[in-house]
Design an enzyme around this catalytic site. Structure first.
Site, PDB file in Angstrom:
ATOM      1  N   GLN A 100       0.832  -1.199   0.000  1.00  0.00           N
ATOM      2  CA  GLN A 100       0.000   0.000   0.000  1.00  0.00           C
ATOM      3  C   GLN A 100       0.876   1.262   0.000  1.00  0.00           C
ATOM      4  OE1 GLN A 100      -3.766  -0.701   2.652  1.00  0.00           O
ATOM      5  NE2 GLN A 100      -2.064  -1.787   3.618  1.00  0.00           N
ATOM      6  N   HIS A 118      -1.232   1.223  -4.503  1.00  0.00           N
ATOM      7  CA  HIS A 118      -1.606   2.641  -4.533  1.00  0.00           C
ATOM      8  C   HIS A 118      -0.696   3.471  -5.437  1.00  0.00           C
ATOM      9  CE1 HIS A 118      -3.666   2.027  -0.365  1.00  0.00           C
ATOM     10  NE2 HIS A 118      -4.392   1.574  -1.369  1.00  0.00           N
ATOM     11  N   CYS A 129      -3.826  13.703 -21.090  1.00  0.00           N
ATOM     12  CA  CYS A 129      -3.163  13.059 -22.224  1.00  0.00           C
ATOM     13  C   CYS A 129      -2.228  11.988 -21.671  1.00  0.00           C
ATOM     14  CB  CYS A 129      -2.400  14.079 -23.082  1.00  0.00           C
ATOM     15  SG  CYS A 129      -0.872  14.731 -22.343  1.00  0.00           S
ATOM     16  N   CYS A 179       0.668  20.525 -17.828  1.00  0.00           N
ATOM     17  CA  CYS A 179       1.305  19.514 -18.663  1.00  0.00           C
ATOM     18  C   CYS A 179       2.022  20.210 -19.820  1.00  0.00           C
ATOM     19  CB  CYS A 179       0.251  18.546 -19.190  1.00  0.00           C
ATOM     20  SG  CYS A 179       0.839  17.440 -20.498  1.00  0.00           S
ATOM     21  N   CYS A 263       7.157  -3.871  13.297  1.00  0.00           N
ATOM     22  CA  CYS A 263       7.562  -4.820  12.255  1.00  0.00           C
ATOM     23  C   CYS A 263       9.052  -5.131  12.314  1.00  0.00           C
ATOM     24  CB  CYS A 263       7.204  -4.262  10.875  1.00  0.00           C
ATOM     25  SG  CYS A 263       5.439  -4.225  10.536  1.00  0.00           S
TER      26      CYS A 263
END
Length: 276
Positions: A100, A118, A129, A179, A263
């Protein structure tokens, strides 16, 4: 029996795993996670996709914070968690890694064929585009247009999505370039809050889960359905589920093994235990 020993026993019993990871595996790399032990947001809710697309001011807010957060994310390095998972994959214990996270630290640790559920923060694309570019190139363009904001990166506090906390900046003056091909809206190649995960990624992950012996969830509370769907699917299929994270987990009642632990504390000794 320690948490690492319990997980080693789980892996030996179910030696072909789908590994689903969340923000908790990247905290040792200096990238904070989203939620506290009770599953509540630690900071502001991430930017909403609809707001980003429809409101220029929200794009200014996102990119002004991202220009600060990106260098911190780009400089982060894999930690013992990513290295342990890469080692598990190399040893044949992993059917597929589904993450994720958008930080690409699995790939940088040597893991292959990772499903970036993700997306990835290291590229951007146009919504109007097919133009696409590396995030580093887009960063350079943003910095050229907004040098004062780019210079604040040294002391910023970043978030798992590359967003950063910045204060005292007049966002109305922040320039978001269009863009370069069609002058459309440029967006990072990540799934924003309120945006759907592409179907093919979910299908790929579900297929990997079906070919696995069990599901191992690392560093995710699975509060969002995006990740929880895999625990639900595993449970419905009768597959074992192991959860490693601090605090509550949406799939706690479905788990075969639940370790309330960091973890890194569980994963660092795991390769040695499995090779013994």
């Amino acid at each position: 029996m320690t948490g690492a020993q319990q997980l080693a026993s789980f892996v030996r019993r179910y030696p072909r795993l789908t590994v689903l990871t969340g923000a908790g595996i990247s905290t040792p790399s200096g990238i904070p996670d989203y939620r506290d032990r009770d599953g509540q947001w630690k900071g502001a809710t991430p930017i909403d996709y609809r707001d980003f697309v429809s409101k220029p001011a929200m794009r200014q807010r996102y990119w002004s914070r991202s220009i600060v957060g990106w260098p911190i994310m780009a400089a982060s390095a894999p930690n013992v968690c990513h290295n342990a998972i890469s080692g598990l994959q190399a040893a044949g214990f992993v059917e597929r890694i589904v993450t994720q996270n958008v930080d690409t630290l699995h790939q940088r640790a040597g893991s292959s064929d990772v499903i970036d559920l993700h997306g990835r923060l290291d590229s951007v694309s146009c919504l109007d585009c097919d133009w696409q570019a590396p995030r580093a190139d887009w960063q350079q363009r943003l910095a050229e247009l907004n040098p004062d904001v780019a210079a604040t990166a040294v002391s910023a506090q970043t978030r798992p999505d590359g967003d950063a906390v910045i204060d005292g900046i007049d966002l109305s003056q922040f320039v978001v370039p269009p863009c370069p091909r069609c002058h459309g809206v440029v967006k990072p190649d990540v799934v924003f809050f309120g945006e759907n995960v592409p179907r093919e990624r979910v299908s790929d992950a579900m297929a990997a889960l079906a070919a696995s012996d069990a599901l191992l969830v690392l560093g995710s509370s699975l509060v969002l359905f995006s990740g929880f769907r895999f625990a639900r699917a595993a449970h419905q299929r009768g597959q074992a589920i192991a959860l490693v994270n601090l605090g509550i987990n949406r799939a706690d009642e479905l788990a075969t093994l639940k370790l309330d632990a960091r973890c890194e504390d569980v994963l660092e000794p795991l390769p040695t235990l499995l090779s013994a």
